[in-house]
Design an enzyme around this catalytic site. Structure first.
Site, PDB file in Angstrom:
ATOM      1  N   TYR A 103     -10.728   2.359 -25.683  1.00 23.92           N
ATOM      2  CA  TYR A 103     -11.996   3.094 -25.637  1.00 23.92           C
ATOM      3  C   TYR A 103     -12.614   3.317 -27.010  1.00 23.92           C
ATOM      4  CZ  TYR A 103     -11.850   3.974 -20.657  1.00 23.92           C
ATOM      5  OH  TYR A 103     -11.869   3.813 -19.296  1.00 23.92           O
ATOM      6  N   GLU A 189      13.509   2.520  -7.571  1.00 25.64           N
ATOM      7  CA  GLU A 189      12.201   1.921  -7.847  1.00 25.64           C
ATOM      8  C   GLU A 189      11.061   2.915  -7.681  1.00 25.64           C
ATOM      9  OE1 GLU A 189       9.135  -1.249  -5.704  1.00 25.64           O
ATOM     10  OE2 GLU A 189      11.269  -1.323  -5.203  1.00 25.64           O
ATOM     11  N   ASP A 241      13.167  -1.893  -3.345  1.00 21.86           N
ATOM     12  CA  ASP A 241      12.764  -2.427  -2.044  1.00 21.86           C
ATOM     13  C   ASP A 241      13.246  -3.863  -1.894  1.00 21.86           C
ATOM     14  OD1 ASP A 241      11.473  -0.111  -1.341  1.00 21.86           O
ATOM     15  OD2 ASP A 241       9.457  -0.849  -1.767  1.00 21.86           O
TER      16      ASP A 241
END
Length: 409
Positions: A103, A189, A241
């Site tokens: 920015y 996770e 997962d």
């Protein structure tokens, strides 16, 4: 590119920045086009030869940036602007995030990835880690468990409340006086799984430290994990997962990321053991078909690409076999799917039994038995102690049959 946070380090980096910019000015003043050599690193390739050098922490070729190529001009401009910001941060002993830097010149930088690449290039040019530039991540990681430490003047006392989440410090180099009575470290996770374990008071019942990066881990989480492993010398397990993204997160923790391959030596944790979830868990734990999702075309493409990584062939062929099994089955599932048996199934059954298996050599298949209907979501199996779990495993090994017992596999 190990980072040492001291005035000497700052002065050395400022000297390198000055020498680099003076060499560019000298070339320009003498009518020469400056050449900027960026070494290239990698953590994997598709060469299955045992002579592959991806894990040796040495550069693998280089890229040359020059003003003579139009495509390089903007990249050099961005690199020099970011380098000027880094110089200011070091001189004023201030810190900034990558987003802060973006920015400062959004019209010129145009995209965050442009800044990210410039920061990586600067780290390679100056032979340092990103935090040495005073460029820090916005911390996403959480930790709980049997751990106490100080960060600057702040005390993190997880031991007195082991199931309370604490944010992982951004300035990991300021972490001091680590104390722990944990038996192992567990990485999960997702934050949802982390909160499930916290609600189940998992750390009170298991002497461990639990960490989550809330998906792909940021640098601070990976550096903090590496610090714990180096200082505490504890076993490390990872629960993700059963899908391509979960596996890639697991690989990032253990082997590092390609984007920051130049710093992988100080970020990866080779001791990590994969705790689950595995493709075979869908059968071993009788997951309903509704819990299984078909692999998308993108999932299959990503999985096939990961199967080509050299470290899967050379270092963890068992992981590669599991990945192949996922592709062959054509299905995936989330870790939370295991909660179909009970709300606390993960914390009271799956993780303890998986950790027991993972720590044993060789790894043997496990047969889990469910007693009656007590594993319903409305009635969490709080009666299951480690003693009763071992008793169930004993029954499994003896292959005893009972009308009140129904095997999951």
């Amino acid at each position: 590119m190990e980072g040492i946070r001291s005035n000497t380090c700052y002065r050395d980096l400022l000297r390198k920045i000055k020498e680099f910019t003076l060499s560019i000015l000298e070339d320009l003043s003498e009518g020469r086009s400056p050449l900027i050599f960026i070494q290239r690193f990698r953590i994997y390739c598709t060469d299955f030869d045992s002579n592959c050098s991806c894990s040796c922490n040495k550069p693998n070729g280089h890229e040359i940036l020059t003003f003579q190529k139009e495509s390089h001009v903007h990249r050099i401009d961005v690199l020099l602007r970011v380098l000027l910001i880094v110089q200011q941060l070091l001189q004023e002993n201030k810190h900034a995030s990558k987003r802060d830097i973006y920015y400062m010149h959004p019209l010129i930088f145009s995209d965050q990835t442009v800044v990210d690449r410039a920061i990586n290039d600067i780290c390679i040019l100056l032979q340092c880690s990103r935090h040495n530039l005073n460029v820090v991540s916005v911390g996403n990681g959480l930790v709980m468990g049997w751990l106490r430490f100080f960060e600057a003047e702040r005390k993190f006392d997880c031991i007195n409340s082991p199931n309370t989440a604490h944010t992982i410090p951004v300035l990991v180099e300021d972490v001091k006086d680590l104390v722990s009575v944990a038996h192992y470290i567990l990485i999960v996770e997702k934050e949802s799984v982390f909160q499930r374990l916290a609600n189940d008071k998992f750390c009170s019942k298991n002497r461990c430290i639990v960490i989550t990066g809330r998906g792909y881990p940021d640098v601070s989480t990976r550096r903090f994990l590496r610090l714990l492993v180096d200082k505490l010398c504890l076993p490390v397990y990872c629960l993700v997962d059963c899908d391509p993204y979960g596996f890639d997160i697991l690989a990032t923790y253990r082997f590092g990321s390609m984007q920051m391959a130049y710093d992988a030596k100080f970020l990866r944790v080779p001791q990590i053991q994969w705790l689950g979830a595995f493709p075979s868990d869908s059968e071993n734990y009788n997951l309903p078909q509704q819990c299984l999702l078909p692999l998308t075309m993108e999932d299959k493409r990503r999985t096939e690409a990961m199967l080509e990584r050299c470290y899967l062939h050379q270092e963890v062929p068992g992981w590669r076999s599991e990945l192949e099994s996922m592709l062959q089955r054509g299905t995936k599932f989330e870790t939370e799917a295991l909660s179909v048996h009970s709300l606390s199934f993960l914390s009271e059954v799956y993780i303890p039994s998986a950790a027991c298996q993972t720590s044993a050599t060789p790894k043997l298949p496990i047969k889990m038995f469910i007693v009656g209907s007590l594993f319903s979501p409305l009635s969490p199996p709080s009666f299951l102690t480690s003693l009763s779990l071992h008793f169930l495993l004993f029954l499994s090994s003896k292959q005893r049959q009972s009308p009140q017992l129904s095997p999951l596999s």
